[in-house]
Motif scaffolding. Structure first.
Motif, PDB file in Angstrom:
ATOM      1  N   GLU A   1       1.981   7.798   3.088  1.00 33.61           N
ATOM      2  CA  GLU A   1       2.607   8.790   2.211  1.00 33.61           C
ATOM      3  C   GLU A   1       1.853  10.116   2.253  1.00 33.61           C
ATOM      4  O   GLU A   1       2.473  11.192   2.227  1.00 33.61           O
TER       5      GLU A   1
ATOM      6  N   GLY B   1      10.548   3.134   3.428  1.00 34.54           N
ATOM      7  CA  GLY B   1      11.570   2.612   2.526  1.00 34.54           C
ATOM      8  C   GLY B   1      11.257   3.017   1.102  1.00 34.54           C
ATOM      9  O   GLY B   1      11.058   4.199   0.801  1.00 34.54           O
ATOM     10  N   THR B   2      11.188   2.037   0.219  1.00 33.77           N
ATOM     11  CA  THR B   2      10.762   2.268  -1.158  1.00 33.77           C
ATOM     12  C   THR B   2       9.514   1.434  -1.423  1.00 33.77           C
ATOM     13  O   THR B   2       9.170   0.532  -0.653  1.00 33.77           O
ATOM     14  N   PHE B   3       8.865   1.712  -2.538  1.00 36.11           N
ATOM     15  CA  PHE B   3       7.645   0.961  -2.858  1.00 36.11           C
ATOM     16  C   PHE B   3       7.941  -0.531  -2.968  1.00 36.11           C
ATOM     17  O   PHE B   3       7.168  -1.373  -2.505  1.00 36.11           O
ATOM     18  N   ASP B   4       9.063  -0.862  -3.578  1.00 32.86           N
ATOM     19  CA  ASP B   4       9.430  -2.270  -3.750  1.00 32.86           C
ATOM     20  C   ASP B   4      10.033  -2.893  -2.491  1.00 32.86           C
ATOM     21  O   ASP B   4      10.065  -4.119  -2.366  1.00 32.86           O
TER      22      ASP B   4
END
Length: 328
Positions: free
Chosen positions: A295, A219-222
């Motif tokens: 990552e 997803g995203t880091f947040d």
């Protein structure tokens, strides 16, 4: 897929004769589908004798392992045939909903492998079994229950699909690839088209693994999305990434007909990165350090793809930077 062939056909550099579609078929693709058919049949046989999750798990894992060697191919018989073997991603949660509906109604198709071929693809194949065998909402069924019979039916249906794919590849479609450029072959007008069709599959598989198998749970880091990881219930997300990369590398090596030193080194780095990830289900990526390791693995996948472009693309006369997804 026709658009991909058209894109490849517009590339004018002639590939060297070493690029070998027959070797790719004979050393990787056809044996891979044969192994998957054998593993799926073993799963069906096991399920017929004992359909409980604990009894089925080893055969299920073996069948999924076999599938990963050829599962990312999406041409010929696999262009549509793979969809009901491996229905994923499933962003709308169709698989649990469809299974729950079948179970609630005790739909007769769930006890009839022949009729089950007409059931929604969301309730067929490996991911339906992943849900039935490993999800707490489904996997507590008892012997003799409808869900137990349903698991055996899905396994039998999977075996039928696996055999059809193996037969389709080893028969008509393999002949089509081998006869590329010959009179009467309207699918591949030149040998180069067949070579580039397989080359496209390699790059597309690696892109799918980086963007979906890893990108979806990252997803995203947040806002990481670990529950979107592929086959997370059976702890397959990380093994699937590594096996998909190994399959792409093996197919590239067979197609090139020559050593791939850059790609070999890239695959070794990818394996090292995967070995540093402790959770095979990738459910710990909410932790920043765990996320960083995933990552780095995603970066290694893209490095492997670039290495294959360098090693194999030059053999095929395709410059690095060829976009396998153009026109898809």
């Amino acid at each position: 897929m026709a658009a991909l062939t058209l894109v490849a056909a517009t590339l004018t550099l002639a590939p060297p004769a070493r690029a070998d579609v027959a070797a790719a078929l004979d050393s990787h693709i056809l044996p891979g589908f044969a192994r998957f058919a054998t593993a799926a049949e073993a799963l069906a046989t096991t399920a017929a004798a004992d359909c409980r999750p604990a009894a089925l798990t080893p055969a299920y894992q073996a069948a999924f392992d076999a599938w990963m060697a050829v599962g990312d191919l999406r041409l010929g018989p696999s262009e549509t045939g793979a969809l009901s073997v491996a229905f994923w991603p499933d962003p709308r949660g169709a698989t649990p909903k469809t299974l729950a509906t079948l179970i609630a109604a005790e739909d007769p198709a769930g006890r009839d492998p022949a009729a089950y071929a007409d059931v929604s693809i969301a309730a067929r194949g490996l991911f339906a079994l992943d849900m039935l065998l490993f999800d707490p909402d489904f996997a507590t069924y008892a012997p003799g229950s409808y869900p137990c019979a349903l698991a055996a039916t899905i396994a039998a249906d999977l075996a039928t699909q696996a055999r059809a794919l193996s037969d389709g590849w080893s028969g008509p479609f393999a002949a089509t690839l081998r006869s590329a450029g010959e009179a009467g072959n309207a699918t591949y007008l030149t040998k180069a088209e067949a070579q580039r069709a397989l080359y496209t599959q390699i790059l597309t598989s690696l892109a799918f693994t980086a963007d979906k198998r890893l990108g979806l749970p990252l997803g995203t880091f947040d806002a990481p999305r670990p529950t979107r990881a592929e086959a997370r219930r059976s702890a397959r997300p990380l093994p699937n990434v590594v096996q998909a990369a190994e399959a792409a590398h093996a197919l590239a090596t067979a197609l090139a007909g020559a050593p791939l030193p850059t790609a070999d080194a890239a695959l070794a780095r990818l394996r090292d990165s995967a070995a540093r990830i402790p959770d095979p289900a990738l459910q710990d990526i909410t932790d920043p350090q765990a996320r960083l390791r995933v990552e780095l693995l995603q970066q290694d996948l893209r490095t492997l793809s670039a290495a294959i472009e360098t090693d194999v693309g030059s053999t095929l006369g395709i410059a690095p930077g060829f976009n396998a997804q153009d026109g898809d």
